[in-house]
Design an enzyme around this catalytic site. Structure first.
Site, PDB file in Angstrom:
ATOM      1  N   HIS A  58       0.830  -1.211   0.000  1.00 46.62           N
ATOM      2  CA  HIS A  58       0.000   0.000   0.000  1.00 46.62           C
ATOM      3  C   HIS A  58       0.863   1.260   0.000  1.00 46.62           C
ATOM      4  O   HIS A  58       1.269   1.751   1.052  1.00 46.62           O
ATOM      5  CB  HIS A  58      -0.887  -0.033   1.257  1.00 46.62           C
ATOM      6  CG  HIS A  58      -2.000   0.957   1.251  1.00 46.62           C
ATOM      7  ND1 HIS A  58      -3.230   0.697   1.794  1.00 46.62           N
ATOM      8  CD2 HIS A  58      -2.078   2.222   0.776  1.00 46.62           C
ATOM      9  CE1 HIS A  58      -4.004   1.759   1.656  1.00 46.62           C
ATOM     10  NE2 HIS A  58      -3.324   2.699   1.035  1.00 46.62           N
ATOM     11  N   HIS A  60       1.254   5.213  -2.074  1.00 48.29           N
ATOM     12  CA  HIS A  60       0.755   6.187  -3.044  1.00 48.29           C
ATOM     13  C   HIS A  60       1.970   6.847  -3.677  1.00 48.29           C
ATOM     14  O   HIS A  60       2.680   7.609  -3.022  1.00 48.29           O
ATOM     15  CB  HIS A  60      -0.140   7.222  -2.353  1.00 48.29           C
ATOM     16  CG  HIS A  60      -1.373   6.618  -1.734  1.00 48.29           C
ATOM     17  ND1 HIS A  60      -2.542   6.440  -2.443  1.00 48.29           N
ATOM     18  CD2 HIS A  60      -1.597   6.105  -0.510  1.00 48.29           C
ATOM     19  CE1 HIS A  60      -3.456   5.871  -1.657  1.00 48.29           C
ATOM     20  NE2 HIS A  60      -2.896   5.650  -0.476  1.00 48.29           N
ATOM     21  N   ARG A  62       1.775   8.632  -6.548  1.00 41.93           N
ATOM     22  CA  ARG A  62       1.276   9.924  -7.082  1.00 41.93           C
ATOM     23  C   ARG A  62       1.497  10.157  -8.580  1.00 41.93           C
ATOM     24  O   ARG A  62       1.053  11.187  -9.083  1.00 41.93           O
ATOM     25  CB  ARG A  62       1.855  11.122  -6.312  1.00 41.93           C
ATOM     26  CG  ARG A  62       1.600  11.102  -4.815  1.00 41.93           C
ATOM     27  CD  ARG A  62       0.126  11.185  -4.497  1.00 41.93           C
ATOM     28  NE  ARG A  62      -0.085  11.371  -3.064  1.00 41.93           N
ATOM     29  CZ  ARG A  62      -1.076  10.810  -2.384  1.00 41.93           C
ATOM     30  NH1 ARG A  62      -1.955  10.020  -3.004  1.00 41.93           N
ATOM     31  NH2 ARG A  62      -1.226  11.017  -1.100  1.00 41.93           N
ATOM     32  N   ASN A  92      -5.231   5.717  -6.953  1.00 41.89           N
ATOM     33  CA  ASN A  92      -5.873   7.041  -6.919  1.00 41.89           C
ATOM     34  C   ASN A  92      -4.941   8.136  -7.460  1.00 41.89           C
ATOM     35  O   ASN A  92      -4.636   9.107  -6.785  1.00 41.89           O
ATOM     36  CB  ASN A  92      -6.399   7.388  -5.520  1.00 41.89           C
ATOM     37  CG  ASN A  92      -5.312   7.474  -4.453  1.00 41.89           C
ATOM     38  OD1 ASN A  92      -4.224   6.937  -4.616  1.00 41.89           O
ATOM     39  ND2 ASN A  92      -5.617   8.152  -3.356  1.00 41.89           N
ATOM     40  N   ASP A 152      -8.745   2.588  -3.033  1.00 43.62           N
ATOM     41  CA  ASP A 152      -8.234   3.248  -1.831  1.00 43.62           C
ATOM     42  C   ASP A 152      -8.188   4.768  -1.960  1.00 43.62           C
ATOM     43  O   ASP A 152      -7.868   5.321  -3.012  1.00 43.62           O
ATOM     44  CB  ASP A 152      -6.856   2.743  -1.460  1.00 43.62           C
ATOM     45  CG  ASP A 152      -6.402   3.386  -0.153  1.00 43.62           C
ATOM     46  OD1 ASP A 152      -7.004   3.074   0.876  1.00 43.62           O
ATOM     47  OD2 ASP A 152      -5.504   4.244  -0.194  1.00 43.62           O
ATOM     48  N   HIS A 232      -5.267  -0.878   5.994  1.00 37.52           N
ATOM     49  CA  HIS A 232      -5.063  -0.081   7.216  1.00 37.52           C
ATOM     50  C   HIS A 232      -6.117  -0.257   8.311  1.00 37.52           C
ATOM     51  O   HIS A 232      -6.854   0.684   8.631  1.00 37.52           O
ATOM     52  CB  HIS A 232      -4.913   1.406   6.893  1.00 37.52           C
ATOM     53  CG  HIS A 232      -5.830   1.953   5.823  1.00 37.52           C
ATOM     54  ND1 HIS A 232      -7.187   1.840   5.871  1.00 37.52           N
ATOM     55  CD2 HIS A 232      -5.550   2.619   4.675  1.00 37.52           C
ATOM     56  CE1 HIS A 232      -7.718   2.418   4.801  1.00 37.52           C
ATOM     57  NE2 HIS A 232      -6.743   2.900   4.056  1.00 37.52           N
ATOM     58  N   ASN A 278      -6.065   9.121   7.184  1.00 35.78           N
ATOM     59  CA  ASN A 278      -7.336   8.432   7.016  1.00 35.78           C
ATOM     60  C   ASN A 278      -7.085   6.939   6.821  1.00 35.78           C
ATOM     61  O   ASN A 278      -6.411   6.584   5.860  1.00 35.78           O
ATOM     62  CB  ASN A 278      -8.079   8.991   5.801  1.00 35.78           C
ATOM     63  CG  ASN A 278      -9.513   8.526   5.757  1.00 35.78           C
ATOM     64  OD1 ASN A 278     -10.048   8.059   6.756  1.00 35.78           O
ATOM     65  ND2 ASN A 278     -10.140   8.622   4.603  1.00 35.78           N
ATOM     66  N   ASP A 305       0.898   2.627   3.700  1.00 37.66           N
ATOM     67  CA  ASP A 305      -0.004   3.722   3.292  1.00 37.66           C
ATOM     68  C   ASP A 305       0.801   5.018   3.109  1.00 37.66           C
ATOM     69  O   ASP A 305       0.334   6.114   3.468  1.00 37.66           O
ATOM     70  CB  ASP A 305      -1.156   3.923   4.272  1.00 37.66           C
ATOM     71  CG  ASP A 305      -2.309   4.724   3.654  1.00 37.66           C
ATOM     72  OD1 ASP A 305      -2.216   5.091   2.460  1.00 37.66           O
ATOM     73  OD2 ASP A 305      -3.294   4.986   4.368  1.00 37.66           O
ATOM     74  N   HIS A 309       2.286  14.331   0.355  1.00 43.86           N
ATOM     75  CA  HIS A 309       1.456  15.457  -0.076  1.00 43.86           C
ATOM     76  C   HIS A 309       2.325  16.695  -0.253  1.00 43.86           C
ATOM     77  O   HIS A 309       3.210  16.956   0.566  1.00 43.86           O
ATOM     78  CB  HIS A 309       0.362  15.758   0.951  1.00 43.86           C
ATOM     79  CG  HIS A 309      -0.742  14.751   0.961  1.00 43.86           C
ATOM     80  ND1 HIS A 309      -1.568  14.541  -0.125  1.00 43.86           N
ATOM     81  CD2 HIS A 309      -1.154  13.877   1.904  1.00 43.86           C
ATOM     82  CE1 HIS A 309      -2.446  13.590   0.157  1.00 43.86           C
ATOM     83  NE2 HIS A 309      -2.210  13.160   1.381  1.00 43.86           N
TER      84      HIS A 309
HETATM   85  O1  DOR Z   1      -4.392   9.011   4.708  1.00 46.01           O
HETATM   86  C1  DOR Z   1      -4.683   8.605   3.593  1.00 46.01           C
HETATM   87  N1  DOR Z   1      -4.119   9.110   2.489  1.00 46.01           N
HETATM   88  N2  DOR Z   1      -5.607   7.641   3.480  1.00 46.01           N
HETATM   89  C2  DOR Z   1      -6.087   7.258   2.288  1.00 46.01           C
HETATM   90  O2  DOR Z   1      -6.915   6.401   2.247  1.00 46.01           O
HETATM   91  C3  DOR Z   1      -5.624   7.897   1.059  1.00 46.01           C
HETATM   92  C4  DOR Z   1      -4.306   8.496   1.218  1.00 46.01           C
HETATM   93  C5  DOR Z   1      -3.926   9.457   0.120  1.00 46.01           C
HETATM   94  O3  DOR Z   1      -4.119   9.136  -1.066  1.00 46.01           O
HETATM   95  O4  DOR Z   1      -3.400  10.520   0.433  1.00 46.01           O
HETATM   96 ZN    ZN Z   2      -6.985   4.108   2.433  1.00 46.69          ZN
END
Ligand code: DOR
Ligand code: ZN
Length: 431
Positions: A58, A60, A62, A92, A152, A232, A278, A305, A309
């Site tokens: 898991h 991201h 980006r 995502n 997700d 998670h 989240n 996870d 950002h």
């Molecule tokens: O904290 C999170 N960030 N939970 C998620 O489910 C998505 C993720 C994100 O894409 O930033």
């Molecule tokens: Zn998630």
């Protein structure tokens, strides 16, 4: 073919007695003491622990779409420096990874960079909109050979759609990874529903929003005889539902993040959005239950996870900040602090929850293999006695949203090997 590499004096799975490993053509060719490594390059292990390369189900990354927060290149570097040899890249992105074209693009970028195996996760529903299934079969049949599907960031909350997704992935020998969150129960939610959210005046995210979806999905997986993976896990109640389902032979697996193992909603007092994630940070009782469940095997594995950002999306007031924290370069140290030091897991256990089981759940056959002759030289070398202080700006990720800023953590990844190709601590790859 690259020159053979001799790893001298390393301790597989933390064994007391060091051995040498001779790596040739990406494979462990010999293992023992006093090996004749004439002509081989030498890497002096000096008592480092060797584990099979870590596998993250898991992350991201980006790319495509938010290359200002992370790219497949910077995410791969963060992964390799964190001890990972394979990462599953969440869908995502923008565009969403919901077609063969997008997943193949991510897969090929991962191969070009070559630091870790990048396995794209396919979206369950088109555009993550939760209205109709994405092209699961086409993504599975693509060069990326997608086996894990997830919306997700959001939850597949329509029960019939979730049922169809499970039925369909069963035929593809795949797994649905569910971000369990009933969106009706979490509309506007900003923090774990409880005393602390009430005191801080933040709208609550109730445990039942996760637990009700996990319970429903376990029943749907039972009926479809399909594989469900719960992303998670964050509450003690979810652990009890997983126990119930596993006792009945339902094909469910689950992950916990390092931050839910270590951090609690007590961190929210200063309203620093670096702690916004989240699902939200829960209570100390929840994180204790998660540590116990991981030790027991009710929660199968650790997944980061990793959610980078950009500053403008994260360094703002609490309610506007995006949820998510960096995880790839700190995961092993956090697992060491929360699980190894307190005696909940030994190093064999770490190999199980951070490599072997995630490799099996994600269908990465070449990963999570035993450290033995004839197996791929896909390893992480760890100094268990070192400590380090986390500095977000010094991490390989483009973003710096780590909740561990300034914290001293135990255990240091010294090198990661992917089929014999070594990435060292300073980020340089020796070829
Ligand atoms: O904290 C999170 N960030 N939970 C998620 O489910 C998505 C993720 C994100 O894409 O930033
Ligand atoms: Zn998630």
């Amino acid at each position: 073919m690259s020159r053979p590499l001799r790893l001298r004096g390393i301790r597989p799975y933390g064994a007391d007695d060091p051995v040498d490993l001779l790596l040739r053509d990406g494979v462990i060719a010999e293992l023992g003491t006093g090996l004749d490594g004439t002509g081989a390059e030498v890497f002096d292990g000096g008592g480092l622990i060797a584990l099979p390369g870590l596998v993250d189900l898991h992350a991201h990354l980006r790319e495509p779409g938010r290359e200002d927060a992370e790219t497949i290149a910077t995410g791969s570097a963060a992964a390799a420096l964190g001890g990972y040899t394979a990462v599953f890249a969440m869908a995502n992105t923008d565009p969403v990874a919901d077609t063969a074209v997008v997943v193949e693009h991510v897969y090929r970028r991962g191969c070009e960079i070559g630091l870790v195996d990048v396995h794209p996760v396919g979206a369950v529903t088109a555009g993550l909109r939760g209205e109709r299934l994405a092209e699961l079969g086409a993504m599975a049949a693509s060069a990326a050979a997608v086996r894990m599907f997830s919306d997700d960031g959001g939850c597949v909350h329509d029960s019939l759609l979730m049922r169809r997704a499970l039925e369909y992935t069963r035929g593809l020998r795949g797994v649905i990874a569910q971000h369990a969150e009933d969106p009706r129960l979490t509309a506007g939610a900003q923090a774990h529903e409880g005393e602390i959210a009430a005191r801080l005046g933040l709208a609550g995210w109730p445990a039942a929003a996760e637990e009700s979806i996990v319970a429903r999905d376990c029943l749907l997986a039972r009926d479809a005889a399909a594989a469900l993976h719960v992303c998670h896990v964050s509450t003690a109640g979810t652990v009890e539902i997983l126990r119930w389902a596993k006792e009945r032979g339902i094909r469910v697996s689950a992950e916990v993040t390092p931050h839910h193992l270590l951090l609690t909603d007590e961190r929210l007092a200063g309203y620093d959005p670096v702690n916004k994630v989240n699902p939200p940070l829960r209570t100390a009782a929840d994180s204790a239950a998660l540590r116990a469940a991981l030790a027991e095997g009710i929660v199968d594995c650790v997944a980061t996870d990793h959610a980078p950002h950009a500053a403008q999306d994260k360094d703002c007031e609490w309610s506007a900040a995006r949820p998510g924290v960096l995880g790839l370069q700190t995961a092993l140290s956090v697992v060491m602090a929360t699980m190894v030091r307190p005696g909940l897991l030994d190093w064999r256990g770490v190999a199980r929850v951070m490599s072997e089981r995630p490799a099996r759940i994600g269908g990465a056959a070449d990963q999570g293999r035993p450290i033995a002759v004839g197996q791929p030289a896909t390893l992480v070398l760890v100094d268990p006695d070192a400590t380090w202080t986390v500095r977000g700006a010094a991490l390989a990720s483009l973003a710096d949203n780590t909740p561990y800023e300034g914290m001293e953590l135990p255990g240091r990844v010294v090198a990661t090997l992917l089929r014999g190709e070594i990435t060292t601590e300073d980020g340089k790859v020796q070829r």
